[in-house]
Design a protein around this motif. Structure first.
Motif, PDB file in Angstrom:
ATOM      1  N   ASP A   1       0.831  -1.212   0.000  1.00 16.37           N
ATOM      2  CA  ASP A   1       0.000   0.000   0.000  1.00 16.37           C
ATOM      3  C   ASP A   1       0.863   1.259   0.000  1.00 16.37           C
ATOM      4  O   ASP A   1       0.558   2.222  -0.697  1.00 16.37           O
ATOM      5  N   ALA A   2       1.933   1.254   0.772  1.00 20.67           N
ATOM      6  CA  ALA A   2       2.812   2.421   0.841  1.00 20.67           C
ATOM      7  C   ALA A   2       3.500   2.690  -0.494  1.00 20.67           C
ATOM      8  O   ALA A   2       3.760   3.843  -0.845  1.00 20.67           O
TER       9      ALA A   2
ATOM     10  N   ALA B   1       5.652  -8.031  -5.834  1.00 25.21           N
ATOM     11  CA  ALA B   1       6.389  -7.513  -4.688  1.00 25.21           C
ATOM     12  C   ALA B   1       6.017  -6.043  -4.510  1.00 25.21           C
ATOM     13  O   ALA B   1       5.536  -5.400  -5.454  1.00 25.21           O
ATOM     14  N   PRO B   2       6.227  -5.488  -3.324  1.00 27.30           N
ATOM     15  CA  PRO B   2       5.800  -4.113  -3.059  1.00 27.30           C
ATOM     16  C   PRO B   2       6.304  -3.073  -4.063  1.00 27.30           C
ATOM     17  O   PRO B   2       5.518  -2.253  -4.552  1.00 27.30           O
ATOM     18  N   PHE B   3       7.574  -3.104  -4.391  1.00 23.57           N
ATOM     19  CA  PHE B   3       8.115  -2.063  -5.266  1.00 23.57           C
ATOM     20  C   PHE B   3       7.677  -2.209  -6.720  1.00 23.57           C
ATOM     21  O   PHE B   3       7.943  -1.329  -7.531  1.00 23.57           O
ATOM     22  N   GLU B   4       6.973  -3.268  -7.036  1.00 20.57           N
ATOM     23  CA  GLU B   4       6.394  -3.379  -8.377  1.00 20.57           C
ATOM     24  C   GLU B   4       5.211  -2.427  -8.545  1.00 20.57           C
ATOM     25  O   GLU B   4       4.734  -2.216  -9.655  1.00 20.57           O
ATOM     26  N   TYR B   5       4.754  -1.843  -7.454  1.00 18.39           N
ATOM     27  CA  TYR B   5       3.611  -0.930  -7.501  1.00 18.39           C
ATOM     28  C   TYR B   5       3.998   0.548  -7.551  1.00 18.39           C
ATOM     29  O   TYR B   5       3.121   1.393  -7.678  1.00 18.39           O
TER      30      TYR B   5
ATOM     31  N   GLU C   1      10.904  -8.396   6.223  1.00 26.98           N
ATOM     32  CA  GLU C   1      10.406  -9.475   5.371  1.00 26.98           C
ATOM     33  C   GLU C   1       9.287  -9.013   4.436  1.00 26.98           C
ATOM     34  O   GLU C   1       8.968  -9.683   3.455  1.00 26.98           O
ATOM     35  N   LEU C   2       8.695  -7.855   4.721  1.00 26.32           N
ATOM     36  CA  LEU C   2       7.677  -7.302   3.819  1.00 26.32           C
ATOM     37  C   LEU C   2       8.236  -7.094   2.410  1.00 26.32           C
ATOM     38  O   LEU C   2       7.505  -7.190   1.429  1.00 26.32           O
TER      39      LEU C   2
ATOM     40  N   ARG D   1      13.507   8.207  -8.191  1.00 23.32           N
ATOM     41  CA  ARG D   1      13.463   8.645  -6.786  1.00 23.32           C
ATOM     42  C   ARG D   1      13.586   7.453  -5.841  1.00 23.32           C
ATOM     43  O   ARG D   1      14.309   7.508  -4.852  1.00 23.32           O
ATOM     44  N   TRP D   2      12.884   6.357  -6.165  1.00 23.41           N
ATOM     45  CA  TRP D   2      12.958   5.171  -5.310  1.00 23.41           C
ATOM     46  C   TRP D   2      14.313   4.488  -5.404  1.00 23.41           C
ATOM     47  O   TRP D   2      14.827   3.981  -4.405  1.00 23.41           O
TER      48      TRP D   2
END
Length: 68
Positions: free
Chosen positions: A5-6, A37-41, A26-27, A49-50
């Motif tokens: 979500d973040a 995975a989270p950073f795919e969003y 582990e997130l 920037r990321w």
């Protein structure tokens, strides 16, 4: 997860992402129900920037191990 979500916000929130990673590293390795995975969003326009953020925060990843 909260990290998914973040990463899916319209504007990057580095403080929140760093907090989540420090609390529960582990997130980073968790996939959601779509297999992402989270950073795919993160938005394409924020990739630079990321990448900079991740390079600057390299030390928070030192204790994460991948069991394979």
């Amino acid at each position: 997860t909260a990290l998914h979500d973040a990463c899916w916000t319209s504007e990057p929130n580095e403080e929140l992402v760093e907090y989540l990673i420090r609390q529960c590293p582990e997130l980073l390795l968790m996939s959601d129900k779509r297999g992402n995975a989270p950073f795919e969003y993160v938005r394409r326009e924020h990739w630079g920037r990321w990448l900079k953020f991740l390079a600057q925060k390299e030390s928070i990843f030192e204790h994460i191990s991948v069991v394979g």
